[in-house]
Design a protein around this motif. Structure first.
Motif, mmCIF file in Angstrom:
data_model
loop_
_atom_site.group_PDB
_atom_site.id
_atom_site.type_symbol
_atom_site.label_atom_id
_atom_site.label_comp_id
_atom_site.label_asym_id
_atom_site.label_seq_id
_atom_site.Cartn_x
_atom_site.Cartn_y
_atom_site.Cartn_z
ATOM 1 N N UNK A 1 0.712 -1.209 -0.101
ATOM 2 C CA UNK A 1 -0.074 -0.100 -0.283
ATOM 3 C C UNK A 1 0.755 1.295 -0.215
ATOM 4 N N UNK A 2 1.917 1.110 0.749
ATOM 5 C CA UNK A 2 2.912 2.570 0.747
ATOM 6 C C UNK A 2 3.555 2.583 -0.385
ATOM 7 N N UNK A 3 3.963 1.531 -1.227
ATOM 8 C CA UNK A 3 4.430 1.412 -2.556
ATOM 9 C C UNK A 3 3.510 2.015 -3.566
ATOM 10 N N UNK A 4 2.471 1.663 -3.458
ATOM 11 C CA UNK A 4 1.376 2.280 -4.540
ATOM 12 C C UNK A 4 1.124 3.701 -4.221
ATOM 13 N N UNK A 5 1.242 4.326 -3.096
ATOM 14 C CA UNK A 5 0.997 5.654 -2.763
ATOM 15 C C UNK A 5 2.177 6.420 -3.334
ATOM 16 N N UNK A 6 3.438 5.772 -3.099
ATOM 17 C CA UNK A 6 4.544 6.597 -3.288
ATOM 18 C C UNK A 6 4.888 6.437 -5.075
ATOM 19 N N UNK A 7 4.684 5.472 -5.576
ATOM 20 C CA UNK A 7 4.576 5.514 -7.050
ATOM 21 C C UNK A 7 3.419 6.403 -7.723
ATOM 22 N N UNK A 8 2.513 6.637 -7.024
ATOM 23 C CA UNK A 8 1.604 7.634 -7.477
ATOM 24 C C UNK A 8 1.888 9.164 -7.436
ATOM 25 N N UNK A 9 2.585 9.450 -6.188
ATOM 26 C CA UNK A 9 2.772 10.787 -5.777
ATOM 27 C C UNK A 9 4.352 11.084 -6.793
ATOM 28 N N UNK A 10 5.291 10.025 -6.885
ATOM 29 C CA UNK A 10 6.533 10.338 -7.415
ATOM 30 C C UNK A 10 6.096 10.266 -9.117
#
Length: 526
Positions: free
Chosen positions: A343-352
């Protein structure tokens, strides 16, 4: 005087204060130019903002204590560290004469960058590097071997044009090379003269710029290797960050925005002649099919300066990731961010992705980018095991590419001598092991050695075309007559016979021929 007199004094004093604030703002702008490494936050503390015109107290002129306490509370701990880095202990607001001299000398050192590029020692080193790297000629067909004679004839003119800002690089030659996963990669081959000048410029710019790059950027930097990035990723996984954001930039070198790139170069390079030269290289154009095409974006791969420009642009990405407290490794345009959950990875991928496409104007390949376990992804040809130690291993595609290259070198239809075949094979094997020796690959090396020897036996059997040649060679190897006669007259194919000739052509035979062993080299590196 009365109230009216006091009011006039206030107006006069207010006007003087406004003039002083305007002068302070002009000094602030001058200091930004003189000392580009000074942080914006430290400048605000010293000279104030254009809206308020307020600065930190200096010298004998001190505001009221309550105001001082309020300002001290607003200064964060991080700002204090930056202030101490910019101004050492004893800082009193306005730069002292000694600090101004340091800033001026720093600016002068930046402004003579072109002269340092054209120094004899730097040019000799650049010439040596270009000759060592070799490479194909550019659009002018001048080869590396002809560079010395070309410099003797044209260097006086080229040097004058560089110093006056009149030099115009030649267009790069478009070359397409196939990608391992399909498609083609576009390369731009500069002329040998332009490669020589880019190398000379790179050698004086690298010491200035490399010190400002992130520690976790490993691509094309002195003292850093791809293996260092893989080992750092391994440490992240061992610490519990067992999810990775694998972000792929689509056609990165072809999509670099020139204005954004030059703005970031100008932050750290103040010599306008060098900035003009870099811009000229970006706008040199591409020669394709005899037609010169303008390049409005992208930095062509193939020149010595291209990797440094890529690192300058992507340094903003590194700073953004660091500011967010993310753990990452980046090698050129290959970026891996390690997180603790999917979940953290998906959030980071979207914001980056939003940051890269919005601020840097680059394109993220959403088909290749993913959030996954590290052992399911590939990092610079390596991967990991899912154990607690996150053992470094060879990626499946790496093994496939290795076998494809060995098949190409040991193709039985290629009419070359066995000595030449072994020589080419040794160069590839030793270079491959020098790169992938970090991985746990002992069993792979054993199997590769056996497979390579069998392919060489296949090539040798194909060279012994006639029955009498095979019979003669087998007898010379000590094979009994009955076995030699039977094998020589066999109608089986070369690949099948390569297994039957194992005893006649053992490992010692190939060692005597000069074939190097992957396993032996791997054990030496471990």
């Amino acid at each position: 005087m009365g109230k009216r007199g006091r009011k006039d004094d206030v107006l006069i004093w207010g006007g003087l204060r406004e003039k002083k604030n305007a002068k302070s703002l002009r000094n602030r702008n001058r200091e930004v130019t003189l000392n580009p490494q000074e942080s914006a936050e430290a400048i605000v503390r010293e000279y104030g903002t254009p809206e308020t015109g307020r600065a930190e107290p200096k010298g004998e002129r001190k505001p009221m204590r309550s105001h001082e306490e309020q300002r001290q509370q607003n200064i964060s701990e991080e700002s204090l560290r930056q202030r101490e880095a910019v101004k050492p202990s004893g800082y009193a607001g306005v730069p002292s004469s000694s600090s101004a001299q340091v800033a001026i000398s720093s600016r002068e050192a930046q402004n003579d960058l072109l002269e340092r590029m054209l120094e004899g020692g730097n040019l000799r080193l650049a010439y040596k590097r270009v000759v060592q790297n070799g490479g194909a000629p550019g659009v002018d067909s001048v080869t590396v071997d002809e560079l010395q004679a070309y410099l003797k004839t044209h260097w006086g003119t080229v040097e004058t044009e560089l110093l006056t800002g009149a030099y115009r690089p030649a267009p790069v030659k478009r070359v397409e090379i196939p990608k391992p996963g399909g498609g083609v990669r576009l390369l731009g081959i500069p002329t040998v003269m332009d490669r020589f000048l880019q190398q000379a410029l790179l050698q004086v710019m690298n010491p200035i710029l490399d010190a400002t790059f992130s520690w976790y950027s490993y691509g094309f930097r002195p003292g850093k290797r791809a293996q260092d990035a893989v080992k750092q990723a391994q440490r992240y996984i061992q610490s519990g960050l067992r999810w990775v954001v694998d972000m792929d930039l689509e056609k990165f070198f072809d999509r670099v925005n020139h204005d954004i790139l030059m703005a970031r170069v100008a932050r750290k390079v103040t010599d306008k002649r060098v900035l003009k030269l870099i811009r000229a290289y970006l706008n040199a154009g591409v020669m394709e099919g005899g037609v010169c095409q303008k390049t409005e974006e992208g930095t062509p791969q193939g020149g010595p300066l291209s990797p440094l420009l890529a690192n300058i642009l992507l340094d903003d990405l590194d700073k953004e990731l660091t500011q967010r407290g993310l753990r990452f490794v980046r090698y050129a345009d290959d970026c891996h961010i390690f997180v603790a959950s999917k979940r953290a990875g998906e959030r980071v991928l979207k914001s980056i992705t939003h940051f890269v496409e919005g601020k840097l104007k680059l394109k993220v390949n959403r088909d290749k980018s993913a959030v996954d376990r590290p052992w399911n992804r590939r990092l610079l040809g390596f991967s990991f095991l899912s154990n607690r130690q996150a053992t470094i291993r060879l990626a499946p595609k790496t093994i496939s590419r290795f076998k494809e290259k060995v098949r190409e070198l040991t193709n039985r239809s290629r009419s070359i001598s066995m000595e030449e075949r072994i020589s080419r094979l040794n160069r590839y094997l030793m270079g491959w092991m020098g790169y992938f020796g970090t991985a746990s690959a002992k069993r792979h090396c054993e199997r590769f050695d056996q497979w390579i020897r069998r392919r060489l036996r296949m090539c040798l059997w194909k060279q012994w075309k006639r029955v009498r040649t095979r019979l003669r060679e087998l007898r010379a190897l000590g094979v009994p007559d009955w076995a030699a006669f039977k094998m020589a007259n066999s109608r089986r194919g070369a690949w099948e016979m390569s297994r039957n000739t194992n005893n006649a052509l053992p490992t010692s035979y190939w060692e005597a021929k000069g074939l190097k062993s992957l396993l032996s080299r791997y054990l030496e590196l471990c």
